[in-house]
Design an enzyme around this catalytic site. Structure first.
Site, PDB file in Angstrom:
ATOM      1  N   GLU A 121       0.844  -1.221   0.028  1.00  0.00           N
ATOM      2  CA  GLU A 121      -0.101   0.102  -0.167  1.00  0.00           C
ATOM      3  C   GLU A 121       0.892   1.346   0.029  1.00  0.00           C
ATOM      4  O   GLU A 121       0.211   2.373  -0.468  1.00  0.00           O
ATOM      5  CB  GLU A 121      -0.782   0.136   1.200  1.00  0.00           C
ATOM      6  CG  GLU A 121      -1.793  -1.229   1.235  1.00  0.00           C
ATOM      7  CD  GLU A 121      -3.201  -0.906   1.782  1.00  0.00           C
ATOM      8  OE1 GLU A 121      -3.633   0.045   2.199  1.00  0.00           O
ATOM      9  OE2 GLU A 121      -3.714  -1.845   2.138  1.00  0.00           O
ATOM     10  N   TYR A 143      -3.477   4.750   7.259  1.00  0.00           N
ATOM     11  CA  TYR A 143      -2.557   3.658   7.607  1.00  0.00           C
ATOM     12  C   TYR A 143      -1.505   3.344   6.623  1.00  0.00           C
ATOM     13  O   TYR A 143      -0.326   3.262   6.864  1.00  0.00           O
ATOM     14  CB  TYR A 143      -3.550   2.275   7.119  1.00  0.00           C
ATOM     15  CG  TYR A 143      -2.746   1.028   6.898  1.00  0.00           C
ATOM     16  CD1 TYR A 143      -2.074   0.507   7.943  1.00  0.00           C
ATOM     17  CD2 TYR A 143      -2.796   0.331   5.691  1.00  0.00           C
ATOM     18  CE1 TYR A 143      -1.351  -0.751   8.001  1.00  0.00           C
ATOM     19  CE2 TYR A 143      -2.021  -0.878   5.605  1.00  0.00           C
ATOM     20  CZ  TYR A 143      -1.197  -1.407   6.514  1.00  0.00           C
ATOM     21  OH  TYR A 143      -0.519  -2.472   6.255  1.00  0.00           O
ATOM     22  N   LYS A 147       2.578   3.449   7.452  1.00  0.00           N
ATOM     23  CA  LYS A 147       3.626   2.334   7.109  1.00  0.00           C
ATOM     24  C   LYS A 147       4.733   2.835   6.260  1.00  0.00           C
ATOM     25  O   LYS A 147       6.020   2.844   6.384  1.00  0.00           O
ATOM     26  CB  LYS A 147       2.876   1.462   6.249  1.00  0.00           C
ATOM     27  CG  LYS A 147       2.108   0.618   7.007  1.00  0.00           C
ATOM     28  CD  LYS A 147       2.340  -0.281   8.405  1.00  0.00           C
ATOM     29  CE  LYS A 147       3.439  -1.524   7.928  1.00  0.00           C
ATOM     30  NZ  LYS A 147       3.611  -2.201   9.091  1.00  0.00           N
TER      31      LYS A 147
HETATM   32  P1  NAD Z   1      -3.184  -7.752  12.698  1.00  0.00           P
HETATM   33  O1  NAD Z   1      -3.970  -6.568  12.767  1.00  0.00           O
HETATM   34  O2  NAD Z   1      -3.739  -9.043  12.521  1.00  0.00           O
HETATM   35  O3  NAD Z   1      -2.226  -7.962  14.100  1.00  0.00           O
HETATM   36  C1  NAD Z   1      -1.355  -6.781  14.472  1.00  0.00           C
HETATM   37  C2  NAD Z   1      -0.762  -7.139  16.020  1.00  0.00           C
HETATM   38  O4  NAD Z   1       0.083  -6.192  16.467  1.00  0.00           O
HETATM   39  C3  NAD Z   1      -1.738  -7.648  17.014  1.00  0.00           C
HETATM   40  O5  NAD Z   1      -1.668  -8.843  17.479  1.00  0.00           O
HETATM   41  C4  NAD Z   1      -1.867  -6.499  17.886  1.00  0.00           C
HETATM   42  O6  NAD Z   1      -2.105  -6.869  19.396  1.00  0.00           O
HETATM   43  C5  NAD Z   1      -0.229  -6.118  17.486  1.00  0.00           C
HETATM   44  N1  NAD Z   1      -0.137  -4.824  18.222  1.00  0.00           N
HETATM   45  C6  NAD Z   1      -0.916  -3.527  17.564  1.00  0.00           C
HETATM   46  N2  NAD Z   1      -0.412  -2.291  18.239  1.00  0.00           N
HETATM   47  C7  NAD Z   1       0.650  -2.714  19.040  1.00  0.00           C
HETATM   48  C8  NAD Z   1       1.434  -2.103  19.972  1.00  0.00           C
HETATM   49  N3  NAD Z   1       1.407  -0.864  19.969  1.00  0.00           N
HETATM   50  N4  NAD Z   1       2.398  -2.832  20.628  1.00  0.00           N
HETATM   51  C9  NAD Z   1       2.672  -4.185  20.640  1.00  0.00           C
HETATM   52  N5  NAD Z   1       1.797  -4.926  19.731  1.00  0.00           N
HETATM   53  C10 NAD Z   1       0.734  -4.216  18.874  1.00  0.00           C
HETATM   54  O7  NAD Z   1      -2.026  -7.323  11.516  1.00  0.00           O
HETATM   55  P2  NAD Z   1      -1.436  -8.405  10.205  1.00  0.00           P
HETATM   56  O8  NAD Z   1      -2.536  -8.336   9.358  1.00  0.00           O
HETATM   57  O9  NAD Z   1      -1.084  -9.625  11.029  1.00  0.00           O
HETATM   58  O10 NAD Z   1      -0.369  -7.337   9.816  1.00  0.00           O
HETATM   59  C11 NAD Z   1       1.102  -7.636  10.459  1.00  0.00           C
HETATM   60  C12 NAD Z   1       1.934  -6.848   9.829  1.00  0.00           C
HETATM   61  O11 NAD Z   1       1.764  -7.175   8.250  1.00  0.00           O
HETATM   62  C13 NAD Z   1       1.651  -5.352   9.961  1.00  0.00           C
HETATM   63  O12 NAD Z   1       2.877  -4.571  10.092  1.00  0.00           O
HETATM   64  C14 NAD Z   1       1.103  -4.774   8.778  1.00  0.00           C
HETATM   65  O13 NAD Z   1       0.933  -3.656   8.230  1.00  0.00           O
HETATM   66  C15 NAD Z   1       1.613  -5.848   7.701  1.00  0.00           C
HETATM   67  N6  NAD Z   1       0.948  -6.404   6.263  1.00  0.00           N
HETATM   68  C16 NAD Z   1      -0.211  -6.888   6.353  1.00  0.00           C
HETATM   69  C17 NAD Z   1      -0.820  -7.350   5.197  1.00  0.00           C
HETATM   70  C18 NAD Z   1      -2.327  -8.005   5.548  1.00  0.00           C
HETATM   71  O14 NAD Z   1      -2.773  -8.450   4.208  1.00  0.00           O
HETATM   72  N7  NAD Z   1      -2.781  -8.181   6.474  1.00  0.00           N
HETATM   73  C19 NAD Z   1      -0.222  -7.368   4.006  1.00  0.00           C
HETATM   74  C20 NAD Z   1       0.836  -6.618   4.006  1.00  0.00           C
HETATM   75  C21 NAD Z   1       1.691  -6.245   5.074  1.00  0.00           C
HETATM   76  O1  DAU Z   2      -2.316  -4.855   0.489  1.00  0.00           O
HETATM   77  C1  DAU Z   2      -1.797  -5.011   1.869  1.00  0.00           C
HETATM   78  C2  DAU Z   2      -2.812  -4.763   2.690  1.00  0.00           C
HETATM   79  O2  DAU Z   2      -4.050  -5.713   2.662  1.00  0.00           O
HETATM   80  C3  DAU Z   2      -2.331  -4.626   4.247  1.00  0.00           C
HETATM   81  O3  DAU Z   2      -1.094  -3.629   4.135  1.00  0.00           O
HETATM   82  C4  DAU Z   2      -3.420  -4.168   4.985  1.00  0.00           C
HETATM   83  O4  DAU Z   2      -3.081  -4.299   6.435  1.00  0.00           O
HETATM   84  C5  DAU Z   2      -4.457  -5.039   4.914  1.00  0.00           C
HETATM   85  O5  DAU Z   2      -5.571  -4.791   5.695  1.00  0.00           O
HETATM   86  C6  DAU Z   2      -5.119  -5.223   3.492  1.00  0.00           C
HETATM   87  O6  DAU Z   2      -5.750  -4.062   3.182  1.00  0.00           O
HETATM   88  P1  DAU Z   2      -6.964  -3.985   2.099  1.00  0.00           P
HETATM   89  O7  DAU Z   2      -7.841  -2.846   2.312  1.00  0.00           O
HETATM   90  O8  DAU Z   2      -6.613  -4.429   0.678  1.00  0.00           O
HETATM   91  O9  DAU Z   2      -7.681  -5.296   2.763  1.00  0.00           O
HETATM   92  P2  DAU Z   2      -9.441  -5.510   3.265  1.00  0.00           P
HETATM   93  O10 DAU Z   2      -9.429  -7.040   3.456  1.00  0.00           O
HETATM   94  O11 DAU Z   2      -9.721  -4.440   4.130  1.00  0.00           O
HETATM   95  O12 DAU Z   2     -10.069  -5.192   1.740  1.00  0.00           O
HETATM   96  C7  DAU Z   2      -9.718  -5.926   0.502  1.00  0.00           C
HETATM   97  C8  DAU Z   2     -10.396  -5.490  -0.383  1.00  0.00           C
HETATM   98  O13 DAU Z   2     -11.951  -5.591  -0.120  1.00  0.00           O
HETATM   99  C9  DAU Z   2     -10.286  -3.865  -0.707  1.00  0.00           C
HETATM  100  O14 DAU Z   2     -10.519  -3.416  -1.969  1.00  0.00           O
HETATM  101  C10 DAU Z   2     -11.685  -3.349   0.021  1.00  0.00           C
HETATM  102  C11 DAU Z   2     -12.442  -4.406  -0.077  1.00  0.00           C
HETATM  103  N1  DAU Z   2     -13.722  -4.509   0.811  1.00  0.00           N
HETATM  104  C12 DAU Z   2     -13.224  -4.661   2.221  1.00  0.00           C
HETATM  105  C13 DAU Z   2     -14.051  -4.799   3.193  1.00  0.00           C
HETATM  106  C14 DAU Z   2     -13.645  -4.901   4.814  1.00  0.00           C
HETATM  107  C15 DAU Z   2     -14.996  -4.330   0.592  1.00  0.00           C
HETATM  108  O15 DAU Z   2     -15.466  -4.068  -0.488  1.00  0.00           O
HETATM  109  N2  DAU Z   2     -15.796  -4.424   1.733  1.00  0.00           N
HETATM  110  C16 DAU Z   2     -15.365  -4.625   2.999  1.00  0.00           C
HETATM  111  O16 DAU Z   2     -16.407  -4.720   3.826  1.00  0.00           O
END
Ligand code: NAD
Ligand code: DAU
Length: 328
Positions: A121, A143, A147
């Protein structure tokens, strides 16, 4: 080897800890996690991992947790784009200041590798082609901006302090233990209840889907083989529009096509992400999960683990968030 993992109670952190404890059984893992709404001890059930329930912004707690650690893998963050639109405060604090606290401690404790987990992102929306690691950063949500700021901070510690850092930028993860506010677990669990999925706008937004276990393997590859100071993209194996994903999940779950409600679009919604992963592949990484198999397994996981997600969806905080976020 002793590794400090931050955010190990979250979705990707927990999958990484599970993977690492099998892949490197001799390594000692310490998990630092504040246990926000997204942190769930059940995600690490059955594992012998020390979890320290503290904030990464708490310099004293970070100092104690980092003692004797060789490596740091930093996942902890506020991660949901929609929440950052409602209130950006916690995102700036945890994602930027928390990263600074960790970097300072890593320097003091002479950690030999610090891997910062970031996101595609930060590049912003790209109408065509693939984002490369050297591309301009154009974050569009609070967000993504938080990052991008943390990525730049990590870079600055490399240039200024010769900190032994690595940054990975991954695409949308899917798999077990994902908190049901994110699109895929929300979709699957709603469909299980015969409730519609709220599709934002026209549903033509494109996301690149990465299985969380492939992500975990890619992170270990970069941790062990990546060049210090470098950034590595970690993309998925399948790219599609949200509306196509919805239809795919409906079909796999044998639910009617019409189980979708079109709701107001997300503000500043990025239309398309896509990553060039050739740099990661040069380290020898190959995907193991093909999307069809990974998606079917993920659906089965949520079907077989209702006891994991049901309490999260009925919790007062979750319901209040849904009410606020989807009020239109
Ligand atoms: P998540 O929201 O599921 O989990 C985040 C974790 O961080 C939780 O366990 C929470 O308790 C902990 N946390 C939050 N604030 C904190 C703080 N101040 N101190 C200590 N712990 C804290 O997140 P995720 O989806 O597992 O993402 C993990 C990492 O990967 C993040 O850095 C996110 O930006 C990155 N990322 C996520 C995705 C995705 O698709 N989910 C994709 C690319 C990158
Ligand atoms: O691309 C990496 C990112 O992917 C991470 O950095 C973020 O932490 C993670 O949350 C995710 O972000 P997105 O915004 O892409 O993920 P999300 O699952 O929220 O949404 C995926 C797609 O679906 C996005 O285009 C928004 C859409 N969406 C999401 C929700 C929650 C809907 O259409 N309806 C919904 O209710």
């Amino acid at each position: 080897m002793k590794v400090l993992v931050t955010g190990g109670l979250g979705f990707i952190g927990a999958n990484f800890v599970r993977f690492l404890s099998r892949a490197r059984p001799a390594w000692k893992i310490v998990n630092l996690d504040k246990q926000t709404y997204a942190g769930n001890p059940a995600n690490l059930a059955g594992l012998k991992v020390l979890t320290i329930k503290k904030d990464i912004c708490d310099a004293k707690a970070v100092d104690a947790a980092m003692k004797g650690c060789d490596y740091v893998v930093h996942f902890a963050a506020e991660t949901h784009v929609d929440r950052s639109i409602l209130d950006a405060g916690a995102f700036l604090k945890t994602n930027i200041l928390g990263t600074q606290v960790l970097l300072d401690a890593a320097l003091r404790h002479k950690a030999t590798r610090f891997l910062h987990v970031s996101t595609d992102e930060v590049y912003g929306s790209i109408p065509k082609g693939y984002s490369k690691e050297g591309d301009h950063l154009e974050p569009n949500s609070p967000y993504a901006a938080s990052k991008a700021a943390s990525d730049l901070l990590v870079r600055s510690y490399f240039v200024t302090h010769k900190a032994p850092v690595l940054t990975t930028r991954a695409s949308n993860n899917y798999g077990p233990y994902q908190y049901p506010e994110k699109a895929l677990p929300l979709m699957i669990t709603n469909f299980m209840e015969d409730k519609p999925f709220p599709q934002y706008g026209d549903g033509k937004q494109v996301r690149d889907w990465l299985h969380v276990r492939d992500h975990a393997r890619a992170i270990l590859t970069v941790l062990e083989k990546g060049a210090l100071g470098e950034v590595y993209n970690i993309g998925g194996s399948y790219t599609c529009q949200n509306r196509e994903l919805i239809q795919k999940v409906l079909k796999l779950m044998k639910k009617p096509n019409g189980l979708v409600t079109r709701v107001e679009d997300r503000k500043g919604h990025d239309r398309r992400y896509a990553l060039d992963c050739s740099k990661l592949k040069r380290l020898g990484f190959k995907h193991e999960y093909d999307f069809e198999r990974g998606l079917a397994q993920t659906i089965s996981w949520y079907i077989n683990n209702e006891a994991w997600w049901r309490p999260l969806k009925v919790a007062g905080g979750y319901r209040a968030y849904v009410k606020k976020a989807y009020k239109k």
